[in-house]
Design a protein around this motif. Sequence first.
Motif, PDB file in Angstrom:
ATOM      1  N   UNK A  78      48.507   7.818 -62.294  1.00  0.00           N
ATOM      2  CA  UNK A  78      49.977   7.679 -62.196  1.00  0.00           C
ATOM      3  C   UNK A  78      50.437   7.782 -60.740  1.00  0.00           C
ATOM      4  N   UNK A  79      49.841   8.702 -59.998  1.00  0.00           N
ATOM      5  CA  UNK A  79      50.240   8.831 -58.588  1.00  0.00           C
ATOM      6  C   UNK A  79      49.727   7.639 -57.772  1.00  0.00           C
ATOM      7  N   UNK A  80      48.571   7.135 -58.139  1.00  0.00           N
ATOM      8  CA  UNK A  80      48.065   5.921 -57.480  1.00  0.00           C
ATOM      9  C   UNK A  80      49.046   4.764 -57.677  1.00  0.00           C
ATOM     10  N   UNK A  81      49.576   4.650 -58.886  1.00  0.00           N
ATOM     11  CA  UNK A  81      50.527   3.568 -59.180  1.00  0.00           C
ATOM     12  C   UNK A  81      51.811   3.729 -58.361  1.00  0.00           C
ATOM     13  N   UNK A  92      47.162  -0.762 -60.810  1.00  0.00           N
ATOM     14  CA  UNK A  92      45.821  -0.380 -61.270  1.00  0.00           C
ATOM     15  C   UNK A  92      44.750  -0.577 -60.192  1.00  0.00           C
ATOM     16  N   UNK A  93      45.180  -0.653 -58.929  1.00  0.00           N
ATOM     17  CA  UNK A  93      44.202  -0.782 -57.833  1.00  0.00           C
ATOM     18  C   UNK A  93      44.136   0.483 -56.973  1.00  0.00           C
ATOM     19  N   UNK A  94      44.928   1.478 -57.300  1.00  0.00           N
ATOM     20  CA  UNK A  94      44.999   2.673 -56.438  1.00  0.00           C
ATOM     21  C   UNK A  94      44.802   3.927 -57.281  1.00  0.00           C
ATOM     22  N   UNK A 234      45.929  15.583 -52.045  1.00  0.00           N
ATOM     23  CA  UNK A 234      44.832  14.646 -52.318  1.00  0.00           C
ATOM     24  C   UNK A 234      45.085  13.279 -51.690  1.00  0.00           C
ATOM     25  N   UNK A 235      44.021  12.609 -51.345  1.00  0.00           N
ATOM     26  CA  UNK A 235      44.097  11.307 -50.682  1.00  0.00           C
ATOM     27  C   UNK A 235      44.166  10.191 -51.730  1.00  0.00           C
ATOM     28  N   UNK A 236      44.281   8.950 -51.247  1.00  0.00           N
ATOM     29  CA  UNK A 236      44.231   7.828 -52.193  1.00  0.00           C
ATOM     30  C   UNK A 236      43.104   6.885 -51.796  1.00  0.00           C
TER      31      UNK A 236
END
Length: 411
Positions: A78-81, A92-94, A234-236
């Motif tokens: 969710x945070x990647x999005x 959906x790539x992060x 946290x990193x991505x």
Amino acid sequence: MTPPPSRADCQGWDARDPLARIRDKFRLKPGVIYLDGNSLGALTHNSAACTRAMIEDEWGHDLVRSWNVHGWFDLPHRLGAKIAPLIGAAADEVLVADSTSVNLFKLASAAAMTRGTRHRIVTESGNFPTDIYVLQGLAALLGGAIEVVAAPRSELLSRIDESTFLVVLTHIHYKTAELLDLQAITSHAHAQGARILWDLSHSVGALAVDLGAARADFAVGCTYKYLNGGPGSPAFLYVRRDLQDTICPGLAAWMGHVAPFEFADDYEPAPGMARYRSGTPSLIAFAALEGALGIWDDIDLRDVRRKSEALSELFIARVEAVSGSGLALASPREPARRGSHVALTHARGYELMQALIARGVIGDFRAPDVVRFSFTPLYLRFVDVWEAVTILGEVLAALDCSELVRRSGVT
Ligand SMILES: Cc1ncc(COP(=O)(O)O)c(C=O)c1O
């Protein structure tokens, strides 16, 4: 010739600033001018509230059930999005996970496992140390089967050739803030048959990045700088969708398994970005980041970049007017070639920065002689930059007779 800007000009710009409303979302200390958001961004009220809610309402109330009830397990996705639109990626790539260093290892090792007959990784000499060390560690792990070439910026393109399987570059240089041309270098690497991994630590949240348009293969980055995720947040990592299922991180771990709660002996990678997960995420740090990311929903990155350029132009113009200061610009003079911080050199840079911090102007120092000032448009005003340079002038005037200062561990 246009007259230099005045304090009244700065007040006028602040009054018309489309981002002025965002400043209230931060918990800023009166009397402090914070110019170190490229190292650790400021605290948002949202971050504090989300962290408190995760600890008290979720962990404190629902204990282990929170993994399901509060969606903890999917939080990295969710945070990647949420980060995806800031870097020109699809939702959906992060993935948010681990640290930038660990994510670099996961992706560089994945590239190494599918390198075919190619054996070189090209990076830049003077890159942020972790980017080079992780690659050197990987080469040692592989017993010298691969080689890391750290080339100066002027030779980068010519060093990428048919022996290169991966190029690892930082988009905005951590010291000088000089920008690389992400699109052109990505195309060049691809033309040579190499993959490319971009470190976006100083880019994300500072300016719009378009990984999708460039068709970049991989990216990583910090969230504690311009995304204000908190110390050690946290990193991505980003993997272009068509590559996700064709490679596997060298760090295979249980949360990246296709069925982690089957507890099988043999590793079978999950599809998509889930395979790039490693162990249990540091959920409290994720909560702080989730809060900080909440403020980006209605921010236009074009406003951010425009203001960042204007703030740093104001800073440089005023610094240039402090004659005989012993300061020299270490960043490119053209704003289009700079990220969101400005580096200056000074023979007594460490003492200078310590004296500035004592006066409430917080930047940082990078050995041997660089002082960095970051211009974070979400919480910085033009009058702040004005005041900062006034104080800088006063500090410089007093510096000649000041004592040498013993260095702290973190500079
Ligand atoms: C360009 C760059 N990459 C990586 C890092 C560090 O990553 P990590 O979060 O693993 O310490 C930094 C830290 O400042 C950085 O500037």
